[in-house]
Design a protein around this motif. Structure first.
Motif, PDB file in Angstrom:
ATOM      1  N   LEU A  86       6.325   5.048   2.246  1.00 57.66           N
ATOM      2  CA  LEU A  86       5.466   3.874   2.404  1.00 57.66           C
ATOM      3  C   LEU A  86       4.094   4.243   2.960  1.00 57.66           C
ATOM      4  N   VAL A  87       4.069   5.108   3.951  1.00 55.51           N
ATOM      5  CA  VAL A  87       2.799   5.512   4.546  1.00 55.51           C
ATOM      6  C   VAL A  87       1.998   6.369   3.568  1.00 55.51           C
ATOM      7  N   ALA A  88       2.670   7.175   2.756  1.00 57.06           N
ATOM      8  CA  ALA A  88       1.972   7.948   1.719  1.00 57.06           C
ATOM      9  C   ALA A  88       1.339   7.005   0.699  1.00 57.06           C
ATOM     10  N   ALA A  89       2.036   5.912   0.359  1.00 57.67           N
ATOM     11  CA  ALA A  89       1.468   4.919  -0.556  1.00 57.67           C
ATOM     12  C   ALA A  89       0.227   4.271   0.059  1.00 57.67           C
ATOM     13  N   LEU A  90       0.273   3.997   1.361  1.00 60.26           N
ATOM     14  CA  LEU A  90      -0.905   3.451   2.043  1.00 60.26           C
ATOM     15  C   LEU A  90      -2.064   4.456   2.027  1.00 60.26           C
ATOM     16  N   ALA A  91      -1.744   5.729   2.180  1.00 55.52           N
ATOM     17  CA  ALA A  91      -2.777   6.767   2.130  1.00 55.52           C
ATOM     18  C   ALA A  91      -3.424   6.806   0.750  1.00 55.52           C
ATOM     19  N   LYS A  92      -2.601   6.722  -0.288  1.00 55.67           N
ATOM     20  CA  LYS A  92      -3.130   6.736  -1.659  1.00 55.67           C
ATOM     21  C   LYS A  92      -4.002   5.503  -1.912  1.00 55.67           C
TER      22      LYS A  92
END
Length: 172
Positions: A86-92
Motif C-alpha cells: 500500500l505504501v509503495a502504491a502511495l509512493a508511485k
C-alpha cells in the motif's frame, strides 16, 4: 534531527515575521505560504518515517494477542507486507503527482513561491517507509516479535542470550 532543525528554522521564521509585522509594520513576504507548502510537508513526512522507524504508529492488537504464538510471526509479516504494498502504491502515485507539479511549475497559491519541489517528499517518504515495512516483515519472520521488541531481539541474538547481562547493558 532534521525535523528538529526544520522546526527550529520554522519557529524563527514565524516569530521574526510576527515581530517585524507588529513593531515595524513590515512582515516577511510569503511566510504563510512558505510554512504551509515547505515546512509543514517536510515535518509531516519526516515524522511518518521516524514514527515507523521507532515503531510508534498506533497499533490495535486485540486479536493478535489471541493468536497462537506460532502463527503470530506469519500474521505480523503478512500485514507488514500488505502495508509495504500500500505504501509503495502511495509512493508511485506521489511520484506521478510530483512530476505533474514540476511540469506545470506549481506555485503556492497565486504567489511567486515555488511549491512543486516538496511534492517529491511524498514518494521519497513513502519509498523509505516501503523499505521499513519490508524490513519489519523480514524481522517478524526471523524473530517472531512485535516491532517494539525488534532491537531487543537483535541484541539478544547478537549476544546469544535472553537474560539481562552487564555485556548487554554495555552494548546499549
Amino acid at each position: 534531527m532534521p525535523a528538529v532543525i526544520v522546526t527550529f528554522v520554522m519557529m524563527v521564521h514565524v516569530t521574526l515575521n510576527a515581530v517585524l509585522r507588529k513593531y515595524f509594520g513590515s512582515p516577511i513576504d510569503y511566510t504563510l505560504e512558505i510554512t504551509q507548502y515547505w515546512y509543514m510537508p517536510i515535518l509531516a513526512f519526516l515524522g511518518f518515517m521516524a514514527a515507523q522507524r521507532r515503531g510508534q504508529h498506533i497499533a490495535a492488537d486485540l486479536i493478535f494477542q489471541m493468536l497462537p504464538t506460532v502463527s503470530r510471526r506469519f500474521v505480523l509479516a503478512f500485514f507488514y507486507l500488505v502495508a509495504a504494498v500500500l505504501v509503495a502504491a502511495l509512493a508511485k502515485f506521489g511520484w506521478g503527482e510530483a512530476q505533474f507539479a514540476r511540469e506545470i511549475g506549481k506555485h503556492a497559491g497565486i504567489t511567486p513561491v515555488p511549491a512543486w519541489q516538496p511534492y517529491y517528499l511524498a514518494p521519497l517518504a513513502f519509498g523509505v517507509m516501503t523499505l521499513q515495512f519490508l524490513h519489519a516483515a523480514y524481522t517478524a519472520i526471523r524473530f517472531g516479535v512485535a516491532e517494539e521488541s525488534i532491537e531487543e531481539a537483535e541484541l539478544n541474538e547478537f549476544i546469544g542470550t535472553d537474560e539481562p547481562t552487564e555485556a548487554k547493558e554495555a552494548l546499549r
